[in-house]
Design a protein around this motif. Sequence first.
Motif, PDB file in Angstrom:
ATOM      1  N   CYS A   6     -63.682  -6.659  18.183  1.00  0.00           N
ATOM      2  CA  CYS A   6     -62.781  -5.526  18.416  1.00  0.00           C
ATOM      3  C   CYS A   6     -61.858  -5.322  17.209  1.00  0.00           C
ATOM      4  O   CYS A   6     -61.270  -6.268  16.702  1.00  0.00           O
ATOM      5  CB  CYS A   6     -61.947  -5.774  19.667  1.00  0.00           C
ATOM      6  N   CYS A   9     -58.065  -6.216  19.015  1.00  0.00           N
ATOM      7  CA  CYS A   9     -57.707  -7.524  19.588  1.00  0.00           C
ATOM      8  C   CYS A   9     -58.678  -8.641  19.202  1.00  0.00           C
ATOM      9  O   CYS A   9     -58.461  -9.790  19.571  1.00  0.00           O
ATOM     10  CB  CYS A   9     -57.577  -7.417  21.100  1.00  0.00           C
ATOM     11  N   CYS A  49     -64.254  -2.488  24.260  1.00  0.00           N
ATOM     12  CA  CYS A  49     -63.720  -3.853  24.315  1.00  0.00           C
ATOM     13  C   CYS A  49     -63.267  -4.141  25.743  1.00  0.00           C
ATOM     14  O   CYS A  49     -62.474  -3.400  26.310  1.00  0.00           O
ATOM     15  CB  CYS A  49     -62.537  -3.983  23.352  1.00  0.00           C
ATOM     16  N   CYS A  52     -59.115  -4.945  25.598  1.00  0.00           N
ATOM     17  CA  CYS A  52     -58.083  -3.910  25.378  1.00  0.00           C
ATOM     18  C   CYS A  52     -58.607  -2.494  25.640  1.00  0.00           C
ATOM     19  O   CYS A  52     -57.861  -1.536  25.543  1.00  0.00           O
ATOM     20  CB  CYS A  52     -57.522  -4.015  23.958  1.00  0.00           C
TER      21      CYS A  52
HETATM   22 ZN   LIG Z   1     -59.995  -5.212  21.999  1.00  0.00          ZN
END
Ligand SMILES: [Zn+2]
Length: 411
Positions: A6, A9, A49, A52
């Motif tokens: 990601c 994150c 993701c 997040c």
């Molecule tokens: Zn993420």
Amino acid sequence: MSLPQCRFCKAVLEHTFVDLGMFPFSNSYLRQEQISSMEPFFPLHARVCVNCFLVQLEQFEAPQGIFSEYAYFSSYSETSLNHAREYAGRAVSRFQLNRESLVVEIASNDGYLLQYFQAWGVPVLGVEPAQNVASVAEEKGIKTIAKFFGIKTAGEMIAAGRRADLIVANNVFAHVPDLFDFVSGLKLLLKPGGTIVIEVPHLLRLIQETQFDTVYHEHFSYFSFCTAKEVLQEHGLKVYDVDEIPTHGGSLRIYACHVEENSKRIEFRVPEMEGRELAAGIRELATYTSFAGRVREVKRALLEFLIHAKRAGKSIAAYGAPAKGNTLLNYCGIGKDFLDYTVDISPHKQNLFLPGTHIPIHHPDILRKTRPDYVLILPWNLRGEILGQLAYVREWGGQYVIPIPTVEVIR
Ligand SMILES: [Zn+2]
């Protein structure tokens, strides 16, 4: 092959949002002498993701390659100029900007927006990585730094004594490959008491209206309000207001300040938008993984319409040559077998060919000469404006076709 991580994150991206296949870059329009050469194709595979919920593409080419000779000049659109004029007027009054203030726009294009702040007597500074576009702004008297924005560029601006009371970042957030560097730069550049205004296409609208054609390589990240707020918070920025605007099929205008800023209270629209997104399932994986099936149905419906029209002996042209049109046509496999040509009002695109499909781009005058039975509107997000401009198509009984969210034929 290991899975990508990601962009925000760093979690492993194991879930597909939509895998559209192999595509050329959407803004790589071809000249006549290039159409018999090989074109590079890259996967157009958007992932979500699970941590997040940022929807994202992998980056296949350095942004220098994509954006340094950008073919788009904002000032060619009358509508965008009117919006820019109103935007500047409202911002000057809301943020109490004056001769002592500084407005910085990231991805300032040809200065189409900053020129109106300057007309109010407010000092401005543009940051625009495309050198050819930045030069046009400079010629108009808009001071412009021809660089990519991030920590380094922000540091250079601060060293030159420039920090911003207002930072405008319209339609750039989605195009940033290194989110950490970009948002860190915003945080550094913002004066105490200042505001950052970010406009970004709204992922919720993309999902709800099956706007899969807004997925293209130059567009790395797709934000819900909740995820955008989380990204800004991570960098010490507080989101205190949000508007919904019609740009690009539905965008968010997000207002942020330093987290320690007490003078700005959080407007009711912030929790309201979060509540709406949560109710729509924006934090549930199934909301994302069910998208691809609807995309395939849009393809089947559009092809069904076009096949039927061609079998009935009808002629079909397209209108516009936007990046999103290239995603739509390449994904659906719609080439010169269906569309005779497309037209675009921008002289920078006329006489070029669409990447992948090699459909020629002409001046709109050709519509009156060839009188097609159907005109497929590729920038469907501007349908109101375009149907007005193309009212003359009705003179010969021509009809308009809107492809997204479902095929709609307008007499
Ligand atoms: Zn993420």
